[in-house]
Design a protein around this motif. Structure first.
Motif, short mmCIF file in Angstrom:
data_model
loop_
_atom_site.label_atom_id
_atom_site.label_comp_id
_atom_site.label_asym_id
_atom_site.label_seq_id
_atom_site.Cartn_x
_atom_site.Cartn_y
_atom_site.Cartn_z
N LEU A 27 -80.52 -19.92 -38.51
CA LEU A 27 -81.35 -20.30 -37.68
C LEU A 27 -81.84 -21.44 -38.17
O LEU A 27 -82.26 -21.85 -39.17
N LEU A 68 -86.90 -26.23 -42.25
CA LEU A 68 -85.92 -26.08 -42.77
C LEU A 68 -85.22 -26.79 -42.65
O LEU A 68 -84.13 -27.34 -44.54
N THR A 106 -93.02 -23.87 -34.40
CA THR A 106 -92.47 -22.19 -33.75
C THR A 106 -93.00 -21.51 -34.40
O THR A 106 -93.09 -21.44 -35.79
C1 LIG Z 1 -96.11 -32.61 -43.15
C2 LIG Z 1 -95.72 -30.38 -42.28
C3 LIG Z 1 -97.17 -30.30 -42.70
C4 LIG Z 1 -97.57 -28.80 -42.71
N1 LIG Z 1 -98.51 -27.79 -41.96
C5 LIG Z 1 -98.96 -26.86 -42.23
C6 LIG Z 1 -99.84 -26.78 -42.12
O1 LIG Z 1 -101.44 -27.07 -42.36
N2 LIG Z 1 -100.06 -24.99 -42.10
C7 LIG Z 1 -98.55 -24.18 -41.32
O2 LIG Z 1 -98.89 -22.81 -41.33
N3 LIG Z 1 -97.32 -24.78 -41.43
C8 LIG Z 1 -97.33 -26.08 -41.72
N4 LIG Z 1 -96.52 -26.68 -41.34
C9 LIG Z 1 -95.26 -25.67 -41.51
C10 LIG Z 1 -95.11 -25.55 -39.94
O3 LIG Z 1 -96.02 -24.80 -39.29
C11 LIG Z 1 -93.03 -25.54 -39.62
O4 LIG Z 1 -94.03 -25.28 -38.12
C12 LIG Z 1 -93.01 -23.46 -39.90
O5 LIG Z 1 -93.07 -23.63 -41.08
C13 LIG Z 1 -91.48 -23.57 -39.53
O6 LIG Z 1 -91.34 -23.50 -38.94
P1 LIG Z 1 -90.60 -24.13 -37.72
O7 LIG Z 1 -90.30 -23.86 -35.67
O8 LIG Z 1 -90.39 -25.47 -38.38
O9 LIG Z 1 -89.07 -23.37 -38.36
P2 LIG Z 1 -87.63 -24.10 -38.94
O10 LIG Z 1 -87.68 -24.99 -39.62
O11 LIG Z 1 -86.31 -24.42 -37.76
O12 LIG Z 1 -86.84 -22.27 -40.06
C14 LIG Z 1 -87.23 -22.28 -40.63
C15 LIG Z 1 -87.24 -20.98 -41.10
O13 LIG Z 1 -87.14 -19.82 -40.67
C16 LIG Z 1 -86.20 -19.26 -40.21
N5 LIG Z 1 -85.62 -19.58 -38.67
C17 LIG Z 1 -86.63 -20.01 -37.96
N6 LIG Z 1 -86.42 -19.12 -35.74
C18 LIG Z 1 -86.87 -17.82 -37.06
C19 LIG Z 1 -86.34 -16.86 -36.10
N7 LIG Z 1 -86.84 -16.62 -34.44
N8 LIG Z 1 -86.00 -15.77 -36.07
C20 LIG Z 1 -86.08 -15.72 -37.39
N9 LIG Z 1 -86.54 -16.65 -38.77
C21 LIG Z 1 -85.86 -17.56 -38.01
C22 LIG Z 1 -84.78 -20.87 -40.08
O14 LIG Z 1 -83.59 -19.73 -40.59
C23 LIG Z 1 -85.68 -20.78 -41.54
O15 LIG Z 1 -85.45 -20.20 -42.71
C24 LIG Z 1 -96.29 -27.72 -42.46
C25 LIG Z 1 -94.96 -28.73 -41.88
C26 LIG Z 1 -94.66 -30.27 -42.61
C27 LIG Z 1 -93.50 -30.59 -42.62
#
Ligand SMILES: Cc1cc2nc3c(=O)[nH]c(=O)nc-3n(C[C@H](O)[C@H](O)[C@H](O)COP(=O)(O)OP(=O)(O)OC[C@H]3O[C@@H](n4cnc5c(N)ncnc54)[C@H](O)[C@@H]3O)c2cc1C
Length: 264
Positions: A27, A34, A108
């Motif tokens: 996903l 990811l 998200t």
């Molecule tokens: C530079 C940087 C700084 C960050 N700083 C922080 C911070 O301070 N605090 C913090 O908490 N996070 C931080 N993050 C992480 C950020 O919050 C991400 O948004 C989060 O970890 C993943 O969300 P995403 O929507 O991007 O998921 P994705 O990267 O798209 O997916 C992550 C994983 O979850 C799975 N997945 C996604 N949606 C679902 C669903 N609905 N059901 C089941 N599986 C699913 C995907 O298959 C994948 O394995 C940071 C990231 C970056 C790049």
């Protein structure tokens, strides 16, 4: 990064079908965790199933003493939501302190909880507030959702559709952030809830955990001084270039006191 096929379903059922029909399906939510993992070739999916076009995963609503947030809701939307600000301001502030503007606009709630990064902020919110993770097939209490380092109770093709947060009597989150990424070196959510006081720690160890001794001390008197003399063991905590295990253990106490003071 290996080549992959992208799918753009418009319903959870279509997403499930695409996942099940794929060789190695993943996903894709905001891609903020990811895509970096794929760039490092630590994940090599043949198919990415985008959740961006599924309306059922969007939206924030208040109902019956709970705030229900769709899995595809971005951190920026949680931060800006009047419903969240009115019912659980600590959650809005937590979302607003994640990463930078790009991460908050793309990342998200569902992606964060499914990824279960040990330094992520939302796990502390889910466990601290006693939330429920809603998936395409069941409901999972936060206490049993996060099972280890990047591990959750989700099975292979299970899709998080929403997280349901009970509205606490009061709550606050205090974080000692990594200065570059803003990930939690230690983050503590403290909440007085209908089910008692909850204290949840992220960033310090392989997975979010509760501190029972702090919870019972705060149940007896909800003030920062109630935590005086309570030491968290560093035995199971991370030690790395950011902070030793002993320093993280110390930070748990400091952040917990700050969170309680902010609740007052
Ligand atoms: C530079 C940087 C700084 C960050 N700083 C922080 C911070 O301070 N605090 C913090 O908490 N996070 C931080 N993050 C992480 C950020 O919050 C991400 O948004 C989060 O970890 C993943 O969300 P995403 O929507 O991007 O998921 P994705 O990267 O798209 O997916 C992550 C994983 O979850 C799975 N997945 C996604 N949606 C679902 C669903 N609905 N059901 C089941 N599986 C699913 C995907 O298959 C994948 O394995 C940071 C990231 C970056 C790049």
């Amino acid at each position: 990064m290996q080549p992959f096929q992208i799918h753009r379903p418009s319903s959870v059922a279509e997403a499930l079908a695409a996942l099940r029909g794929a060789g190695e399906g993943k996903l894709l939510a905001g891609g903020q965790s990811l895509i970096p993992v794929m760039k490092l070739d630590l994940a090599e999916p043949t198919d990415l199933v985008s959740l961006a076009g599924i309306d059922a995963l969007r939206g924030i609503r208040s109902e019956g003493g709970r705030v229900v947030i769709g899995a595809a809701v971005s951190h920026a939307e949680v931060e800006a939501s009047p419903d969240v600000a009115a019912a659980i301001p600590a959650l809005a502030r937590l979302a607003g302190a994640i990463g930078d503007a790009q991460v908050r606009n793309r990342g998200t709630l569902g992606g964060s909880v499914a990824h279960a990064d040990p330094a992520a902020d939302y796990p502390a919110a889910l466990v601290g507030l006693g939330a429920t993770v809603v998936t395409d097939r069941r409901e999972i209490g936060a206490d049993s959702f996060f099972t280890g380092l990047f591990e959750t109770a989700l099975v292979e093709d299970e899709i998080v559709t929403a997280v349901s947060f009970p509205v606490p009597e009061r709550a606050a989150y205090a974080k000692f952030p990594n200065p570059a990424s803003k990930f939690a070196i230690v983050g503590v959510m403290v909440a007085a809830t209908g089910q008692g006081v909850r204290v949840a720690v992220t960033g310090a160890g392989p997975s979010v955990f509760r501190v029972a001794e702090m919870e019972s001390a705060l149940a007896d008197g909800f003030r920062p001084e109630a935590l005086d003399g309570i030491a968290v063991s560093s035995d199971e905590l991370f030690g790395d270039g950011d902070a030793s295990a002993e320093y993280r253990a110390h930070l748990v106490g400091v952040m917990a006191r700050r969170a309680v003071a902010e609740c007052a």
